[in-house]
Design a protein around this motif. Structure first.
Motif, PDB file in Angstrom:
ATOM      1  N   LEU A  23       0.826  -1.207   0.000  1.00 44.77           N
ATOM      2  CA  LEU A  23       0.000   0.000   0.000  1.00 44.77           C
ATOM      3  C   LEU A  23       0.861   1.259   0.000  1.00 44.77           C
ATOM      4  CD1 LEU A  23      -2.885   1.245   0.391  1.00 44.77           C
ATOM      5  CD2 LEU A  23      -2.447   1.099   2.852  1.00 44.77           C
ATOM      6  N   LYS A  24       0.464   2.268  -0.786  1.00 40.28           N
ATOM      7  CA  LYS A  24       1.152   3.564  -0.820  1.00 40.28           C
ATOM      8  C   LYS A  24       0.278   4.598  -0.115  1.00 40.28           C
ATOM      9  CE  LYS A  24       3.777   1.458  -3.921  1.00 40.28           C
ATOM     10  NZ  LYS A  24       2.864   0.367  -4.329  1.00 40.28           N
ATOM     11  N   LEU A  25       0.843   5.264   0.862  1.00 39.63           N
ATOM     12  CA  LEU A  25       0.119   6.271   1.628  1.00 39.63           C
ATOM     13  C   LEU A  25       0.389   7.653   1.034  1.00 39.63           C
ATOM     14  CD1 LEU A  25       0.951   4.902   5.195  1.00 39.63           C
ATOM     15  CD2 LEU A  25      -1.110   4.477   3.823  1.00 39.63           C
ATOM     16  N   PHE A  34      -4.675   4.065   8.095  1.00 36.33           N
ATOM     17  CA  PHE A  34      -3.912   2.822   8.023  1.00 36.33           C
ATOM     18  C   PHE A  34      -3.435   2.390   9.406  1.00 36.33           C
ATOM     19  CE2 PHE A  34       0.386   0.889   7.648  1.00 36.33           C
ATOM     20  CZ  PHE A  34       0.009  -0.321   7.073  1.00 36.33           C
ATOM     21  N   ILE A  43       5.324   1.075   8.461  1.00 35.68           N
ATOM     22  CA  ILE A  43       5.426   2.010   7.339  1.00 35.68           C
ATOM     23  C   ILE A  43       6.896   2.203   6.970  1.00 35.68           C
ATOM     24  CG2 ILE A  43       4.944   4.328   6.485  1.00 35.68           C
ATOM     25  CD1 ILE A  43       2.645   4.547   8.428  1.00 35.68           C
ATOM     26  N   ALA A  70       2.985  -0.670   4.694  1.00 36.18           N
ATOM     27  CA  ALA A  70       2.733   0.367   3.695  1.00 36.18           C
ATOM     28  C   ALA A  70       4.017   1.140   3.413  1.00 36.18           C
ATOM     29  CB  ALA A  70       1.640   1.315   4.166  1.00 36.18           C
TER      30      ALA A  70
END
Length: 254
Positions: A23-25, A34, A43, A70
């Motif tokens: 996942l890209k935040l 998240f 992260i 992420a």
């Protein structure tokens, strides 16, 4: 030489495929959502894909199937969490802790090492005790552990774990709840420390890492109410007073 070229191409393909699953935040609300969505959030804060540790992080992330992972390159999010350079951060709910690995300060960065870092810091509302998780548990600022010592092979084990897990969030930041599988030979020393044998299980115990002292809840049916009373008695200092009042002959329980 041809083998090396083929191997390099395959490695790039695997990395590209792995990257699609991470996942890209993109902003602060996404990062907050998240982190709030899971007990343990990881992260990877990287400026670019060429940053030191980036490829190793993606590789490690794909191996950690039970962790929410992420990536984030947005500096607004970095500022929110006090990130100044490429860093791998772990956010935990159970002890309200943030663990940061600054990659510029790390002597060595490889996927196996990052897997160990994530595994050791995977402290949840209920953490199963083993050699890896013990590191994170004992490094936590929360020094009180509530232990469910149970044989996971027994029929009554699963309902006990559910009751134990339901209670754990009520003690966030105060106590860490730990499952000790009594059927594992590697946990024999834990049982011995509490003066227990496998046939004595299941039992509930408390360990105070600051004082290096332990308490066992009296043997009887393990209910949510009894465990909660046991925990509350410890936090109120009542169990400590009882231990101080005991004579050596009274300590047969331990």
């Amino acid at each position: 030489m041809m083998f090396l070229i083929v191997f390099s191409v395959l490695s790039v393909c695997v990395t590209a495929g792995d990257l699609e699953n991470v996942l890209k935040l993109k902003d602060v609300p996404a990062a907050e959502a998240f982190i709030n969505s899971t007990e343990v959030a990881v992260i990877g804060f990287f400026e670019t894909e060429a940053a030191r540790g980036y490829q190793e992080f993606v590789s490690a992330a794909t191996q950690m199937k039970t962790l929410s992972v992420a990536l984030c390159s947005e500096k607004q999010v970095w500022a929110k969490y006090g990130i100044a350079s490429d860093t791998i951060s772990i956010f935990r709910k159970a002890d309200l802790h943030q663990e940061h690995l600054n990659l510029s300060e790390a002597k060595k960065v490889d996927a196996d090492g990052l897997v160990r870092f994530m595994t050791m810091n995977n402290v949840r509302y209920v953490t199963e005790y083993n050699q890896a998780s013990a590191v994170g548990l004992f490094q936590s600022e929360v020094k009180t552990h509530v232990l469910l010592l149970a044989d996971r092979g027994r029929a009554d084990s699963d309902p006990l774990q559910e009751r134990f897990r339901d209670l754990a969030p009520k003690y966030t930041g105060k106590m860490l709840f730990v499952l000790v599988n009594g059927s594992e030979k590697s946990n024999a020393r834990v049982l011995e420390y509490f003066g227990l044998k496998s046939h004595d299980l299941p039992r509930i115990g408390i360990y105070d890492g600051t004082l290096d002292k332990k308490w066992l809840m009296p043997s009887d049916e393990i209910t949510t109410e009894r465990v909660q009373t046991f925990c509350d008695s410890f936090l109120a200092g009542e169990l400590q007073k009882q231990k101080e009042a005991e004579t050596p002959e009274d300590k047969t329980e331990l």
